[in-house]
Every structure is written in C-alpha cells, then in structure tokens.
Design a protein around this motif. Structure first.
Motif, short mmCIF file in Angstrom:
data_model
loop_
_atom_site.label_atom_id
_atom_site.label_comp_id
_atom_site.label_asym_id
_atom_site.label_seq_id
_atom_site.Cartn_x
_atom_site.Cartn_y
_atom_site.Cartn_z
N PRO A 191 -1.11 -2.14 -3.11
CA PRO A 191 -0.51 -3.10 -2.17
C PRO A 191 -0.28 -4.48 -2.79
O PRO A 191 0.71 -5.14 -2.48
N PHE A 192 -1.17 -4.89 -3.67
CA PHE A 192 -1.02 -6.20 -4.32
C PHE A 192 0.18 -6.18 -5.26
O PHE A 192 0.88 -7.17 -5.41
N LEU A 193 0.40 -5.03 -5.89
CA LEU A 193 1.54 -4.92 -6.80
C LEU A 193 2.86 -4.91 -6.02
O LEU A 193 3.86 -5.45 -6.50
N TYR A 194 2.84 -4.34 -4.81
CA TYR A 194 4.04 -4.40 -3.94
C TYR A 194 4.36 -5.85 -3.61
O TYR A 194 5.51 -6.28 -3.62
N GLU A 195 3.28 -6.59 -3.30
CA GLU A 195 3.45 -8.01 -2.98
C GLU A 195 4.01 -8.75 -4.20
O GLU A 195 4.91 -9.57 -4.08
N LEU A 196 3.46 -8.41 -5.37
CA LEU A 196 3.90 -9.03 -6.62
C LEU A 196 5.38 -8.73 -6.88
O LEU A 196 6.14 -9.62 -7.29
N PHE A 209 9.82 -6.52 -10.88
CA PHE A 209 10.13 -5.09 -10.75
C PHE A 209 10.37 -4.80 -9.28
O PHE A 209 9.93 -5.57 -8.42
N SER A 210 11.10 -3.70 -9.01
CA SER A 210 11.42 -3.38 -7.60
C SER A 210 10.36 -2.43 -7.04
O SER A 210 9.52 -1.91 -7.78
N ALA A 211 10.44 -2.21 -5.71
CA ALA A 211 9.50 -1.28 -5.07
C ALA A 211 9.69 0.13 -5.64
O ALA A 211 8.72 0.87 -5.82
N LEU A 212 10.94 0.46 -5.96
CA LEU A 212 11.21 1.79 -6.53
C LEU A 212 10.63 1.89 -7.95
O LEU A 212 10.04 2.92 -8.31
N ASP A 213 10.76 0.79 -8.73
CA ASP A 213 10.15 0.77 -10.07
C ASP A 213 8.65 1.02 -9.95
O ASP A 213 8.06 1.76 -10.74
N LEU A 214 8.05 0.37 -8.95
CA LEU A 214 6.60 0.49 -8.78
C LEU A 214 6.21 1.93 -8.45
O LEU A 214 5.24 2.46 -8.99
N THR A 215 6.99 2.58 -7.59
CA THR A 215 6.72 3.98 -7.24
C THR A 215 6.79 4.85 -8.50
O THR A 215 5.93 5.71 -8.71
N SER A 238 -1.24 1.03 3.88
CA SER A 238 -0.03 0.21 3.99
C SER A 238 0.90 0.46 2.79
O SER A 238 2.12 0.57 2.94
N ALA A 239 0.28 0.58 1.60
CA ALA A 239 1.07 0.90 0.41
C ALA A 239 1.70 2.28 0.55
O ALA A 239 2.85 2.50 0.13
N PHE A 240 0.95 3.21 1.17
CA PHE A 240 1.47 4.56 1.39
C PHE A 240 2.73 4.51 2.25
O PHE A 240 3.74 5.17 1.96
N CYS A 283 -6.75 -4.15 10.10
CA CYS A 283 -6.26 -4.52 8.76
C CYS A 283 -4.92 -3.84 8.47
O CYS A 283 -4.02 -4.44 7.87
N LEU A 284 -4.80 -2.58 8.90
CA LEU A 284 -3.54 -1.85 8.67
C LEU A 284 -2.39 -2.53 9.42
O LEU A 284 -1.30 -2.73 8.86
N ALA A 285 -2.67 -2.90 10.68
CA ALA A 285 -1.64 -3.59 11.48
C ALA A 285 -1.25 -4.91 10.82
O ALA A 285 -0.06 -5.25 10.73
N LEU A 286 -2.26 -5.66 10.36
CA LEU A 286 -1.99 -6.95 9.70
C LEU A 286 -1.16 -6.75 8.43
O LEU A 286 -0.22 -7.50 8.16
N ALA A 287 -1.53 -5.71 7.67
CA ALA A 287 -0.84 -5.48 6.39
C ALA A 287 0.60 -5.01 6.60
O ALA A 287 1.49 -5.39 5.84
N VAL A 288 0.82 -4.21 7.66
CA VAL A 288 2.16 -3.64 7.87
C VAL A 288 3.08 -4.60 8.63
O VAL A 288 4.24 -4.77 8.27
N PHE A 289 2.52 -5.24 9.68
CA PHE A 289 3.39 -5.99 10.59
C PHE A 289 3.39 -7.51 10.40
O PHE A 289 4.14 -8.20 11.08
#
Lengths: 189, 63
Positions: free
Chosen positions: A26-31, A38-44, A123-125, B29-35
């Motif tokens: 998730p932190f890398l998605y944020e990054l 890099f894009s989200a697809l690159d990350l995947t 969330s990353a999933f 936490c999931l709700a915070l992270a997603v929304f």
C-alpha cells in the motif's frame, strides 16, 4: 536530489510497513501516486516479479524502483532506505524488549497494529483488482458492463486461487503457470 | 497476483484478526485506506493508539 528523495521515500515505507514484505505494497501504491516514478500497473508487474525472485518482496521492489528511477546508485539507496528503519528500530527494540518484554502497553499496541497491517494489505488488494481485472476506462467510454470486467482474467485468478488453496504448492509455480496461460491465450491483448 | 495476495490475506488474517476489537480496527482501517486520502502511516499510528486504548480499557474492565 533524486537519490535523497529515493532514500527518504523508501525510509518512510520501511518505517511504517508493519507485517512483512506485502505490507509495503500500500505504501508503494501511495509512492506511485505521489511521485509518478512508476504506475499502478508497473507496481503490479513488480509485485509479480518480486514474488518470483528470492528475497523479501519489499526489498525486491525497492531495488526495482530504485534501479528504474536512478540506475545502480538508485537501487542501492532505495534498498538501504527501506531496510534502514527496521535495522535501527530492531536494534532499539531488542534492547528495550529485554526490559519491557511483558509490558501491557506494547502488547496492546500490537492489538491495533496487526489488523491495521491487514487492512492496508486488503486495500492494496482492492487496488490490484482494479488495475488487473477491471477496466474502468473502457466502462467509462461505453457504459457497458461487458467492458467493465475481463472474464478471462477473472476466471484465471479464481482458478489459481482455488488451486493455491487446495494444492498448497509454492507460489512461484502458480506465477509461472499464470504467465504461461497468459502467453498461450494472449490474455494481454 | 490477485490470487496470491488474496491467499496471503486469508493466511495472515487468521493470526492478525482475533476477536471483535481487532475485527473492528481492521474494518475501520480498511474503510479509511480505501475511502479517504489519509496516508497509510497515519492509519498505522492511529491503529496502534487504538490498540493501546483498547488494551487499557479491557485491562480496567478485568480489574
């Protein structure tokens, strides 16, 4: 300047990614969103490559991103930035834990940290599902549900998931099998 | 990747989510992270603080 930023960004990832390599996702998605390195697809794609190579996923991804952004120096700095906080923190914790091993405050903090780590991975999933199985752009253009989902990829993911749960084989086997299916059936086209 | 991460989530959740309190922390936490646009680091720190509060409250309840 880029190297310093690489170090600081991966230092932050290493500082807050509780719960192993996947927790860094998730932190890398944020990054990816914040820096555009890099894009989200690159990350995947990077996650798939990291899972298929030896070593922790987070470290592999730091090396990959570091190299992509700034070559060999970037690779070294990003990887060092990622592992630096855990080395410092574990040194401190190993000292403190000897004294406060059974401290209720420390035990209580982990009651919250473990599910939080799980939530971030979940969330990353969701982000990975959105990038790989759902085509929001095509849906926005046509408003047809048939364009929103990619049935072939959804079936492949479901089959791999069921086989993974039933057969308990190494993930690497499923990654190579998926790649082979992708190539044979030309799923990327 | 979808199958791999989902499998990891299921495996890890067995040890990470035990009881109502940790399930609620997980969902919040999931709700915070997603929304919300909150940084993941803030979610982690807030969850740690929530864990400390829950630990204290349940400790007092036991006493």
């Amino acid at each position: 300047m880029t190297l310093l930023r690489l170090f600081l960004e991966f230092f932050k990832v290493g500082l807050f990614a509780f719960g192993g390599g996947n927790a860094a996702i998730p932190f890398l998605y944020e990054l990816a969103k914040n820096t555009g390195w890099f894009s989200a697809l690159d990350l995947t794609n990077m996650i798939a490559v990291s899972e298929a190579t030896p070593g922790p996923v987070g470290v592999n991804m730091a090396s990959y991103v570091g190299y992509t952004v700034s070559g060999i120096p970037g690779l070294i700095i990003a990887t060092f930035g990622l592992v630096c906080p855990s080395v410092i923190i574990i040194l401190i914790i190993s000292y403190v834990l000897k004294r406060y091993r059974d401290n209720p405050l420390v035990e209580s903090a982990f009651i919250g940290l473990r599910p939080a780590s799980m939530a971030l991975i979940s969330s990353a999933f969701i982000s990975i599902v959105r990038v790989t199985l759902i085509n929001e752009e095509a849906y926005a253009a046509t408003k047809s549900l048939g364009d929103l989902f990619n049935p072939a990829l959804i079936i492949l993911a479901a089959v791999i998931f069921v086989l993974m749960r039933k057969l308990k084989l190494h993930p690497l086997i499923f990654i190579f099998a998926s790649a082979a299916v992708g190539i044979i059936f030309r799923l990327g086209e | 990747m979808v199958a791999l991460v989902l499998n990891s989530i299921i495996k890890l959740s067995k040890s990470a989510i035990k009881g109502k309190a940790s399930l609620i922390i997980y969902l919040v936490c999931l709700a915070l992270a997603v929304f919300t646009p909150l940084p993941a680091a803030v979610v982690v720190i807030a969850a740690g603080a929530a864990g400390v509060i829950i630990g204290r409250v349940s400790g007092r309840a036991r006493q």
